[in-house]
Design an enzyme around this catalytic site. Structure first.
Site, PDB file in Angstrom:
ATOM      1  CG  ASP A 257      -5.252 -48.398  58.943  1.00  0.00           C
ATOM      2  OD1 ASP A 257      -5.508 -47.698  58.001  1.00  0.00           O
ATOM      3  OD2 ASP A 257      -6.339 -48.744  59.847  1.00  0.00           O
ATOM      4  CE  LYS A 264      -5.585 -45.961  61.727  1.00  0.00           C
ATOM      5  NZ  LYS A 264      -6.972 -45.773  62.122  1.00  0.00           N
ATOM      6  CG  ASP A 275      -5.365 -52.589  61.194  1.00  0.00           C
ATOM      7  OD1 ASP A 275      -6.127 -52.949  61.983  1.00  0.00           O
ATOM      8  OD2 ASP A 275      -5.713 -51.859  60.118  1.00  0.00           O
ATOM      9  CD  GLU A 336      -8.091 -50.101  57.062  1.00  0.00           C
ATOM     10  OE1 GLU A 336      -8.557 -49.129  57.398  1.00  0.00           O
ATOM     11  OE2 GLU A 336      -7.623 -50.853  57.904  1.00  0.00           O
ATOM     12  NE  ARG A 338     -15.691 -50.528  58.155  1.00  0.00           N
ATOM     13  CZ  ARG A 338     -16.418 -49.418  58.984  1.00  0.00           C
ATOM     14  NH1 ARG A 338     -17.556 -49.122  58.695  1.00  0.00           N
ATOM     15  NH2 ARG A 338     -15.718 -49.199  60.099  1.00  0.00           N
TER      16      ARG A 338
HETATM   17  N1  BES Z   1      -7.381 -50.396  62.088  1.00  0.00           N
HETATM   18  C1  BES Z   1      -8.337 -49.631  62.665  1.00  0.00           C
HETATM   19  C2  BES Z   1      -9.004 -49.781  63.892  1.00  0.00           C
HETATM   20  C3  BES Z   1      -8.193 -49.692  65.259  1.00  0.00           C
HETATM   21  C4  BES Z   1      -8.166 -48.733  66.046  1.00  0.00           C
HETATM   22  C5  BES Z   1      -7.684 -51.026  65.489  1.00  0.00           C
HETATM   23  C6  BES Z   1      -7.370 -48.791  67.223  1.00  0.00           C
HETATM   24  C7  BES Z   1      -6.928 -51.129  66.642  1.00  0.00           C
HETATM   25  C8  BES Z   1      -6.935 -49.838  67.602  1.00  0.00           C
HETATM   26  C9  BES Z   1      -9.188 -49.651  61.405  1.00  0.00           C
HETATM   27  O1  BES Z   1      -8.862 -49.744  60.189  1.00  0.00           O
HETATM   28  C10 BES Z   1      -9.857 -47.978  61.496  1.00  0.00           C
HETATM   29  O2  BES Z   1      -9.506 -47.179  61.270  1.00  0.00           O
HETATM   30  N2  BES Z   1     -11.270 -47.941  62.163  1.00  0.00           N
HETATM   31  C11 BES Z   1     -11.823 -46.515  61.865  1.00  0.00           C
HETATM   32  C12 BES Z   1     -13.382 -46.530  61.156  1.00  0.00           C
HETATM   33  C13 BES Z   1     -13.744 -45.230  61.045  1.00  0.00           C
HETATM   34  C14 BES Z   1     -13.011 -44.559  59.951  1.00  0.00           C
HETATM   35  C15 BES Z   1     -15.148 -45.450  60.656  1.00  0.00           C
HETATM   36  C16 BES Z   1     -11.916 -46.116  63.509  1.00  0.00           C
HETATM   37  O3  BES Z   1     -12.122 -47.023  64.232  1.00  0.00           O
HETATM   38  O4  BES Z   1     -11.669 -45.065  63.754  1.00  0.00           O
HETATM   39 ZN    ZN Z   2      -7.248 -50.890  59.967  1.00  0.00          ZN
HETATM   40 MN    MN Z   3      -8.194 -48.074  59.129  1.00  0.00          MN
END
Ligand code: BES
Ligand code: ZN
Ligand code: MN
Length: 493
Positions: A257, A264, A275, A336, A338
């Site tokens: 991811d 990111k 992920d 992504e 969801r």
């Molecule tokens: N894979 C990430 C969530 C994650 C973050 C898992 C840290 C493990 C450690 C997910 O896809 C993500 O990026 N979520 C975002 C959602 C936001 C854009 C609404 C997040 O948590 O920042």
């Molecule tokens: Zn993710």
């Molecule tokens: Mn993500």
């Protein structure tokens, strides 16, 4: 590694190392008492001076004690005798194993108790198998390694299933610890296919064309920025009657991811090979359920994609159509998980299953809410969620429920499409993500596990190396076992 079961008197066992357990307040397990007597009170002497307290996961090495055949006795603390449950047994055995894993050994005999139930033994054996396995996949010289021979003293029940469970958890961990250079949707699907074959499970892999004809627009959108095609894996275990209700396990499988165009930071991307932990957890649980021949029917659905920034990547403002025809306005390509789950949940729903659990490293917000050690659970059906909570408590895997009040659903309303893929503000992010998923499960009992915290650890625990934890594999297997034990059809209202 082979695990044999032995009944030899502990002081007489001819191995390199024996492990014995002691409780607080000077309580000896039966094997520890035998070793203490044979050594002329070596352990009780150390307890009197306070050198050994019996506190949980305390370890003490005794080298070449006179009176026992083994070169080395490792004493591990089990805590209060009355409070030993599966979690305590799992972690104590894991702690002993991890201590012993720092170098190669010929043989280790675990003599924790001969009066433990099959469940406690199973949890302990699984803990030892997990403790002997690390994240050093690519190291020329392993820092964590299992002994050539492992023996288990006492009750034979639970040893075989404990090994199966431990190896299934390690299968999950290995997938998660694998780098994205070699683990991408296609190779992930190949690993799962192999395991399915080994366990006699049906396994169907949808390629890009099939995913397209099935109208999985959300999964396709996430994958389109990557050179690796997405895959959708359907795994089926039939352990019960054809008419018996089926449990669905659904996993998020983002093999890397990057965040996509909502890129990111370098820091935030470092661990994003993990992920796909949700999908790996489903695969590991299915492996264990099938090998244990639990009398249940289980469908596993894994949505696999790589979230990248290539020229064809999906964009902010894109409106995509999910398999259930819901239109989704994309306002953050880093939300992504969801999206791929939306299609996977719909596949489960339309496969005629009875109830659903999904597992995903879904939100950083869940880690903010609960910390790194606790899984978040959200549901549309309290009775079903209670089943899951009970299973997790029995396994000793920490879990906490977050609310799903209707008002949280407001945040994902869109002006241009049915819904948007991120909330309007950043608060309550774990729950708005779950509210999004809820749109794809219809009326089926459903529970969502957010394992973003516990799935991958920055630092080691005494009982398990850093990196992938395999958290929630045991809970899912327990849910399936409890499901199999049901007296009659349960309707979750
Ligand atoms: N894979 C990430 C969530 C994650 C973050 C898992 C840290 C493990 C450690 C997910 O896809 C993500 O990026 N979520 C975002 C959602 C936001 C854009 C609404 C997040 O948590 O920042
Ligand atoms: Zn993710
Ligand atoms: Mn993500």
């Amino acid at each position: 590694m082979s695990i044999r079961q032995i009944t030899t008197n502990p002081p007489e066992i001819e191995v390199e190392t024996i492990v014995v357990g002691v409780y607080t307040e000077g309580g000896f397990s039966h094997p520890a008492a035998l070793v203490d007597r044979a050594t002329g009170g070596l352990i009780s002497g150390l307890m009197e001076t306070g050198e050994i307290t019996g506190r949980k996961n305390e370890t003490t090495s005794l080298l070449r004690p006179a009176g026992v055949r083994a070169d080395h006795v490792l004493v591990v603390g089990l805590g209060d005798r009355e409070q030993v449950d599966r979690g305590v047994a799992h972690r104590a055995a894991g702690t002993a194993a991890k201590r012993l894993a720092s170098r190669r050994r010929d043989s280790v005999a675990f003599c924790l108790s001969n009066e433990w139930s099959a469940e406690l033994t199973e949890a302990a054996v699984a803990g030892a198998v997990v403790g002997f396995y690390g994240q050093d996949l690519y190291k020329s010289e392993k820092r964590v390694q299992p002994p050539d021979d492992m023996a288990w003293y006492g009750n034979a029940d639970g040893v075989v299933t404990g090994q199966t469970l431990g190896e299934s958890i390690n299968f999950t961990r290995r997938l998660i610890n694998s780098g994205p250079h070699e683990l991408y949707p296609e190779s992930f699907a190949n690993h799962v296919t192999q395991v399915a074959r080994m366990c006699g499970m049906e396994c169907t892999v949808w390629n890009h064309a099939r995913i397209k004809t099935e109208n999985c627009g959300a999964l396709l959108a996430v994958a389109q920025g990557s050179e690796h095609e997405p895959r959708l894996v359907e795994m089926r275990y039939r352990g019960a009657d054809e008419n018996a209700p089926t449990l669905a396990l659904v996993g998020k499988g983002i093999t890397f991811d990057s965040g996509g165009l909502s890129l990111k930071s370098s820091e935030g991307m470092k661990t994003m090979k993990s992920d796909m932990a949700g999908a790996a957890t489903v695969a590991g649980a299915m492996r264990a359920i099938a090998q244990m021949r639990l009398p249940v029917n289980v469908l596993g659905v894994m949505a696999l994609a790589e979230n990248m920034t290539g020229p064809a990547a999906y964009k902010l403002g894109d409106v995509i159509t999910a398999r259930n025809e819901t239109t989704i306005e994309v306002l953050n390509t880093d939300a992504e998980g969801r999206l791929v789950l939306a299609d996977a949940l719909d596949i489960a729903r339309t496969s005629g299953v009875h109830s659903i659990i999904d597992v995903a490293t879904l939100t950083g917000a869940c880690v903010v809410a609960l910390g790194t050690d606790v899984t978040g659970v959200m549901t549309n059906n309290q009775a079903w969620c209670d089943e899951l909570l009970k299973a997790a408590h029995q396994c000793g895997e920490p879990i906490w429920q977050l609310p799903m009040f209707e008002a949280y659903g407001e945040a994902i309303k869109s002006e241009v499409a049915d819904i948007r893929n991120v909330g309007k503000g950043r608060w309550g992010g774990a729950i708005t993500a779950a509210k999004f998923l809820e749109r794809f499960v219809g009326n089926l009992p459903w529970a969502h596990l957010d394992i973003a915290g516990p799935a991958f650890r920055d630092s080691a625990k005494p009982w398990c190396d850093a990196g992938a934890s395999g958290e929630m594999v045991r809970t899912l297997v327990e849910v399936a076992a409890r499901w199999a034990d049901r007296e009659e059809e349960v309707v979750f209202e």
